[in-house]
Design a protein around this motif. Structure first.
Motif, PDB file in Angstrom:
ATOM      1  N   PRO A 156       0.813  -1.236   0.000  1.00 57.26           N
ATOM      2  CA  PRO A 156       0.000   0.000   0.000  1.00 57.26           C
ATOM      3  C   PRO A 156       0.842   1.281   0.000  1.00 57.26           C
ATOM      4  CG  PRO A 156      -0.337  -1.303   2.020  1.00 57.26           C
ATOM      5  CD  PRO A 156       0.513  -2.113   1.111  1.00 57.26           C
ATOM      6  N   GLU A 157       1.987   1.250   0.668  1.00 53.68           N
ATOM      7  CA  GLU A 157       2.844   2.452   0.653  1.00 53.68           C
ATOM      8  C   GLU A 157       3.245   2.803  -0.782  1.00 53.68           C
ATOM      9  OE1 GLU A 157       3.479   4.539   2.911  1.00 53.68           O
ATOM     10  OE2 GLU A 157       3.042   3.525   4.819  1.00 53.68           O
ATOM     11  N   LYS A 158       3.481   1.769  -1.588  1.00 50.27           N
ATOM     12  CA  LYS A 158       3.884   2.009  -2.980  1.00 50.27           C
ATOM     13  C   LYS A 158       2.751   2.646  -3.781  1.00 50.27           C
ATOM     14  CE  LYS A 158       5.745  -0.580  -6.217  1.00 50.27           C
ATOM     15  NZ  LYS A 158       5.827  -1.913  -6.825  1.00 50.27           N
ATOM     16  N   ILE A 159       1.527   2.183  -3.485  1.00 50.37           N
ATOM     17  CA  ILE A 159       0.380   2.760  -4.193  1.00 50.37           C
ATOM     18  C   ILE A 159       0.194   4.213  -3.790  1.00 50.37           C
ATOM     19  CG2 ILE A 159      -2.139   2.626  -4.421  1.00 50.37           C
ATOM     20  CD1 ILE A 159      -1.161  -0.562  -3.838  1.00 50.37           C
ATOM     21  N   LYS A 160       0.402   4.473  -2.528  1.00 52.88           N
ATOM     22  CA  LYS A 160       0.329   5.856  -2.064  1.00 52.88           C
ATOM     23  C   LYS A 160       1.322   6.729  -2.845  1.00 52.88           C
ATOM     24  CE  LYS A 160       0.850   8.843   1.920  1.00 52.88           C
ATOM     25  NZ  LYS A 160       0.794   9.013   3.375  1.00 52.88           N
ATOM     26  N   GLU A 161       2.542   6.234  -2.963  1.00 50.95           N
ATOM     27  CA  GLU A 161       3.565   6.976  -3.722  1.00 50.95           C
ATOM     28  C   GLU A 161       3.121   7.211  -5.152  1.00 50.95           C
ATOM     29  OE1 GLU A 161       7.533   5.159  -3.661  1.00 50.95           O
ATOM     30  OE2 GLU A 161       7.267   5.059  -1.476  1.00 50.95           O
ATOM     31  N   GLU A 162       2.531   6.173  -5.734  1.00 54.66           N
ATOM     32  CA  GLU A 162       2.077   6.276  -7.109  1.00 54.66           C
ATOM     33  C   GLU A 162       0.968   7.321  -7.238  1.00 54.66           C
ATOM     34  OE1 GLU A 162       1.279   2.310  -8.618  1.00 54.66           O
ATOM     35  OE2 GLU A 162      -0.050   3.251 -10.112  1.00 54.66           O
ATOM     36  N   LEU A 163       0.086   7.332  -6.239  1.00 53.01           N
ATOM     37  CA  LEU A 163      -1.018   8.306  -6.276  1.00 53.01           C
ATOM     38  C   LEU A 163      -0.483   9.732  -6.230  1.00 53.01           C
ATOM     39  CD1 LEU A 163      -3.645   6.716  -3.839  1.00 53.01           C
ATOM     40  CD2 LEU A 163      -3.858   6.942  -6.316  1.00 53.01           C
ATOM     41  N   LEU A 164       0.612   9.918  -5.499  1.00 54.16           N
ATOM     42  CA  LEU A 164       1.135  11.271  -5.297  1.00 54.16           C
ATOM     43  C   LEU A 164       2.098  11.699  -6.405  1.00 54.16           C
ATOM     44  CD1 LEU A 164       1.893  11.012  -1.467  1.00 54.16           C
ATOM     45  CD2 LEU A 164      -0.083  12.103  -2.550  1.00 54.16           C
ATOM     46  N   MET A 177     -11.080  -0.876  10.464  1.00 55.37           N
ATOM     47  CA  MET A 177     -10.594  -1.352   9.159  1.00 55.37           C
ATOM     48  C   MET A 177      -9.294  -2.124   9.310  1.00 55.37           C
ATOM     49  SD  MET A 177     -11.482   1.691   6.497  1.00 55.37           S
ATOM     50  CE  MET A 177     -10.926   0.765   5.047  1.00 55.37           C
ATOM     51  N   LYS A 178      -8.998  -2.904   8.274  1.00 60.58           N
ATOM     52  CA  LYS A 178      -7.812  -3.764   8.343  1.00 60.58           C
ATOM     53  C   LYS A 178      -6.521  -2.969   8.326  1.00 60.58           C
ATOM     54  CE  LYS A 178      -8.773  -8.337   6.722  1.00 60.58           C
ATOM     55  NZ  LYS A 178      -8.984  -9.147   5.520  1.00 60.58           N
ATOM     56  N   ASN A 179      -5.511  -3.580   8.868  1.00 63.09           N
ATOM     57  CA  ASN A 179      -4.162  -3.063   8.770  1.00 63.09           C
ATOM     58  C   ASN A 179      -3.795  -3.004   7.292  1.00 63.09           C
ATOM     59  OD1 ASN A 179      -2.041  -2.105  10.163  1.00 63.09           O
ATOM     60  ND2 ASN A 179      -1.306  -4.093  10.869  1.00 63.09           N
ATOM     61  N   GLY A 180      -3.220  -1.887   6.858  1.00 60.30           N
ATOM     62  CA  GLY A 180      -2.765  -1.811   5.469  1.00 60.30           C
ATOM     63  C   GLY A 180      -3.814  -1.334   4.482  1.00 60.30           C
ATOM     64  N   SER A 181      -5.060  -1.193   4.926  1.00 61.62           N
ATOM     65  CA  SER A 181      -6.055  -0.695   3.969  1.00 61.62           C
ATOM     66  C   SER A 181      -5.826   0.795   3.752  1.00 61.62           C
ATOM     67  CB  SER A 181      -7.478  -0.988   4.444  1.00 61.62           C
ATOM     68  OG  SER A 181      -7.637  -0.610   5.788  1.00 61.62           O
ATOM     69  N   LEU A 182      -6.208   1.243   2.562  1.00 57.97           N
ATOM     70  CA  LEU A 182      -5.968   2.648   2.215  1.00 57.97           C
ATOM     71  C   LEU A 182      -7.156   3.498   2.638  1.00 57.97           C
ATOM     72  CD1 LEU A 182      -4.603   3.109  -1.430  1.00 57.97           C
ATOM     73  CD2 LEU A 182      -3.505   3.770   0.720  1.00 57.97           C
ATOM     74  N   ARG A 210       2.337  17.142  -1.175  1.00 60.06           N
ATOM     75  CA  ARG A 210       2.589  17.248   0.262  1.00 60.06           C
ATOM     76  C   ARG A 210       1.268  17.280   1.019  1.00 60.06           C
ATOM     77  NH1 ARG A 210       5.463  22.191   1.052  1.00 60.06           N
ATOM     78  NH2 ARG A 210       7.014  21.482  -0.446  1.00 60.06           N
ATOM     79  N   LYS A 211       0.315  18.017   0.477  1.00 61.91           N
ATOM     80  CA  LYS A 211      -0.986  18.116   1.143  1.00 61.91           C
ATOM     81  C   LYS A 211      -1.732  16.778   1.066  1.00 61.91           C
ATOM     82  CE  LYS A 211      -5.077  20.881   1.635  1.00 61.91           C
ATOM     83  NZ  LYS A 211      -5.825  22.077   1.337  1.00 61.91           N
ATOM     84  N   ARG A 212      -1.765  16.199  -0.103  1.00 60.50           N
ATOM     85  CA  ARG A 212      -2.515  14.943  -0.265  1.00 60.50           C
ATOM     86  C   ARG A 212      -1.873  13.805   0.541  1.00 60.50           C
ATOM     87  NH1 ARG A 212      -7.088  14.766  -0.435  1.00 60.50           N
ATOM     88  NH2 ARG A 212      -7.267  12.779  -1.515  1.00 60.50           N
ATOM     89  N   ALA A 213      -0.580  13.880   0.744  1.00 54.78           N
ATOM     90  CA  ALA A 213       0.105  12.823   1.509  1.00 54.78           C
ATOM     91  C   ALA A 213      -0.462  12.709   2.917  1.00 54.78           C
ATOM     92  CB  ALA A 213       1.597  13.101   1.567  1.00 54.78           C
ATOM     93  N   LYS A 214      -0.972  13.821   3.442  1.00 49.88           N
ATOM     94  CA  LYS A 214      -1.541  13.794   4.795  1.00 49.88           C
ATOM     95  C   LYS A 214      -2.980  13.286   4.790  1.00 49.88           C
ATOM     96  CE  LYS A 214       1.110  17.867   6.110  1.00 49.88           C
ATOM     97  NZ  LYS A 214       0.933  19.311   6.042  1.00 49.88           N
ATOM     98  N   GLN A 215      -3.557  13.192   3.590  1.00 47.48           N
ATOM     99  CA  GLN A 215      -4.955  12.757   3.493  1.00 47.48           C
ATOM    100  C   GLN A 215      -5.086  11.360   2.894  1.00 47.48           C
ATOM    101  OE1 GLN A 215      -6.017  16.778   1.602  1.00 47.48           O
ATOM    102  NE2 GLN A 215      -7.917  16.254   2.662  1.00 47.48           N
ATOM    103  N   ILE A 216      -3.972  10.804   2.459  1.00 50.66           N
ATOM    104  CA  ILE A 216      -3.971   9.428   1.950  1.00 50.66           C
ATOM    105  C   ILE A 216      -3.151   8.612   2.942  1.00 50.66           C
ATOM    106  CG2 ILE A 216      -3.315   7.921   0.028  1.00 50.66           C
ATOM    107  CD1 ILE A 216      -3.489  10.390  -1.807  1.00 50.66           C
ATOM    108  N   ILE A 217      -3.829   7.748   3.681  1.00 48.94           N
ATOM    109  CA  ILE A 217      -3.178   7.111   4.822  1.00 48.94           C
ATOM    110  C   ILE A 217      -3.267   5.586   4.717  1.00 48.94           C
ATOM    111  CG2 ILE A 217      -3.294   6.853   7.356  1.00 48.94           C
ATOM    112  CD1 ILE A 217      -2.338   9.662   6.420  1.00 48.94           C
ATOM    113  N   VAL A 218      -2.142   4.945   4.980  1.00 54.68           N
ATOM    114  CA  VAL A 218      -2.156   3.486   5.081  1.00 54.68           C
ATOM    115  C   VAL A 218      -2.539   3.156   6.517  1.00 54.68           C
ATOM    116  CG1 VAL A 218      -0.782   1.378   4.877  1.00 54.68           C
ATOM    117  CG2 VAL A 218      -0.356   3.302   3.321  1.00 54.68           C
ATOM    118  N   ASN A 219      -3.653   2.461   6.666  1.00 58.17           N
ATOM    119  CA  ASN A 219      -4.201   2.235   8.011  1.00 58.17           C
ATOM    120  C   ASN A 219      -3.290   1.348   8.857  1.00 58.17           C
ATOM    121  OD1 ASN A 219      -6.235   2.652   9.940  1.00 58.17           O
ATOM    122  ND2 ASN A 219      -7.207   0.702   9.434  1.00 58.17           N
TER     123      ASN A 219
END
Ligand code: CFM
Ligand code: HCA
Length: 535
Positions: free
Chosen positions: A1-9, A437-442, A18-27
């Motif tokens: 999931p961290e990789k997907i977050k990077e891809e999204l940003l 929610m599960k660990n690792g869910s976005l 920078r702003k979206r990084a605080k709103q997209i969280i790996v649970n």
């Protein structure tokens, strides 16, 4: 999931990323894990295609819209009134009693024109209130401000006060201009404040019923409140008022006489619950009637609060009577739904509540988020003291409420409350979505269209839930899309019967073969494919 977050940003400019990084969280959940902080209730970055609506929508459309016997006048251009007219599928009883009114089929607006923008709209507003009164003789008239009202400076509150005196009925206004606040959420707060100030407490008659509750934050979309009312009636629980599905103004006026507030949608109505507790001593608990198990759990919680064997027995009997049909329906569909994966992006509470129903189908929620909820709806109310108040939230009035000198009446003694707490009952609490929610869910706050399409392409979920603006984008990816706002044409989905409806609907959707056949023309004919170059 961290990789997907990077891809999204990755495709965003640095500041946006920078702003979206605080709103997209790996649970993160677990025994020794703190749920991570998620930034929310902040402005959308201009240019990102957001799911959000405006403050007016949250006030007029969401909180007051479902009340059938208030003439709700939109002061503004006709489009605002028209779009907020029944698109939410809030159902109501027509109330055909002699002094009952149902204005739901009408759309009231001052139809503001250039003339008013230039010379002011107060005169036209006054005329509109008079005209509504002459034609309908309602018990109350409410006025809702749209963006231009604030920009030109019309004083709707003075107009309302004058018309209240002139007509002798309750007339009150809402400064819920669309641009106030960052989303619908500001409108909820403004609606809560005004309804508390102008309506709650006007009628002190204590009605019949041994177990008298208010259902807060249930708007009767697709008939949900009808199903919940059916269950309450079977259990012998009296609904004093519902905020605001299938509601009438007289019920709001009397709501402070109930002995317990049940909060369904925490985001939209927690303010009323808090104010009612401070002023009148009515405690509140969080409940959820989305999901059969959640419904049973909520009923048991209510019975525990009242603490009488008679109610407990009746609640158990109702659960025992209702559950077999639900279990039969889930056993029927589960072999076909088990293991499928869902994504939920809805306003402020359904993205959480509907995970219960998907769990009952054996389906996992891969990713979820709210459009406009606050950190407490994600991380739980325990984070309330740490939420930063910024200029946008300071913009919304915070009413100062004190115990009513005559009517403040704590419903339970401190000892009773302590005993209930010791037995696991949580008052004024909401655990939020992330701990469940599960660990690792976005978890993604205020998701953009770009992010929506990227996670769809990456995960290829079996179903995606959101609203009308997202519907066809999702379907074009060949993924079935369920609207969790309007329920498309379906519902109810609350309570026991609602759960059965939902199981059948989701089975039908995730097992439909049609999506597998869907290919866009450029996928079938590669010569139609083109890449734009703009650099
Ligand atoms: Fe509460 Fe609602 Fe919702 Fe909401 Fe809404 Fe709604 Fe919603 Mo649409 S009050 S937060 S402002 S549960 S209208 S009935 S469906 S976004 S998730
Ligand atoms: C609103 C109302 C809405 C919109 C739903 C949608 C609703 O926020 O103004 O985008 O499909 O439930 O009707 O949330």
């Amino acid at each position: 999931p961290e990789k997907i977050k990077e891809e999204l940003l990755a495709k965003y400019p640095t500041k946006v990323a920078r702003k979206r990084a605080k709103q997209i969280i790996v649970n993160k959940v677990g025994a020794d894990e703190e749920v991570p902080v998620i930034q929310s209730n902040v402005r959308t970055v201009p240019g990102l295609i957001s799911q959000r609506g405006c403050c007016y929508a949250g006030c007029k459309g969401v909180v007051l819209g479902p009340t059938r016997d208030i003439v709700n006048i939109t002061h503004g251009p006709i489009g605002c009134g028209f779009y907020s007219w029944l698109t939410r599928r809030n159902q109501t009883d027509p109330d055909t009693t002699p002094d009952g009114h149902n204005f739901m089929p009408y759309c009231f607006s001052t139809d503001m024109q250039d003339q008013q923008i230039i010379f002011g709209g107060e005169k036209k507003l006054k005329q509109a209130i008079q005209e509504a009164y002459d034609n309908f003789h309602p018990k109350a008239i409410a006025v809702f401000s749209t963006c231009p009202v604030g920009l030109i400076g019309d004083d709707v509150h003075t107009v309302c006060r004058q018309m209240k005196e002139a007509l002798g009925i309750n007339v009150f206004g809402f400064s819920c201009e669309g641009y106030k606040g960052v989303s619908q959420s500001a409108g909820h707060h403004i609606a809560n404040n005004q309804i508390f100030k102008h309506v709650v407490g006007l009628d002190n008659t204590v009605g019949d019923g041994e177990y008298r509750i208010n259902l807060l934050g249930e708007y009767n979309i697709g008939g949900d409140a009808f199903e919940i009312d059916r269950i309450f009636e079977k259990c012998g629980i009296t609904v004093v008022s519902t905020f605001s599905g299938n509601s009438s103004i007289d019920k709001f006026a009397n709501s402070h006489t109930a002995d317990l507030n049940l909060i369904m949608c925490h985001r939209s109505i927690n303010y009323v619950a808090e104010m009612m507790e401070t002023k009148y001593g009515v405690p509140w608990i969080k409940i959820n009637f989305i999901g059969a198990e959640a419904t049973a759990k909520s009923l048991r919680k209510i019975a525990r609060y009242f603490g009488e064997q008679k109610l407990t027995d009746r609640v158990e009997a109702v659960i025992a009577e209702e559950l077999p049909a639900v279990q039969a329906a889930s056993a029927e569909v589960r072999p076909r739904t088990e293991g499928k994966r869902a994504m939920l992006f809805v306003g402020g509470s359904r993205a959480h509540h509907y995970q219960e129903l998907f769990n009952e189908l054996g389906m996992e929620t891969l990713s979820a988020g709210y459009e406009f909820a606050h950190r407490d709806d994600y991380e739980g109310r325990k984070v309330l003291p740490t939420i930063k108040v910024d200029a946008d939230s300071r913009n919304i009035e915070e009413l100062e409420i004190h115990p009513d000198p005559e009517r403040y009446n704590p419903r339970k003694s401190e000892e009773d409350l302590e005993e209930l707490r010791a037995s696991g009952m949580e008052f004024s609490g909401y655990e939020g979505m992330m701990p469940t929610m599960k660990n690792g869910s976005l978890v993604i706050d205020d998701i953009s269209q770009y992010e929506t399409e990227t996670i769809i392409e990456t995960f290829k979920p079996d179903i995606f839930c959101a609203g009308i603006k997202e519907k066809y984008i999702v379907q074009k990816h060949g993924i079935p899309m369920k609207q969790l706002h309007s329920y498309d044409y379906g519902g109810p989905y609350a309570g026991f019967k609602g759960a059965i409806n939902f199981y059948k609907e989701i089975d039908r959707m995730v097992n439909s073969k049609v999506w597998g056949y869907l290919k866009a023309p450029w996928q079938v004919n590669p010569e139609l494919a083109a890449t734009y170059a703009w650099e």
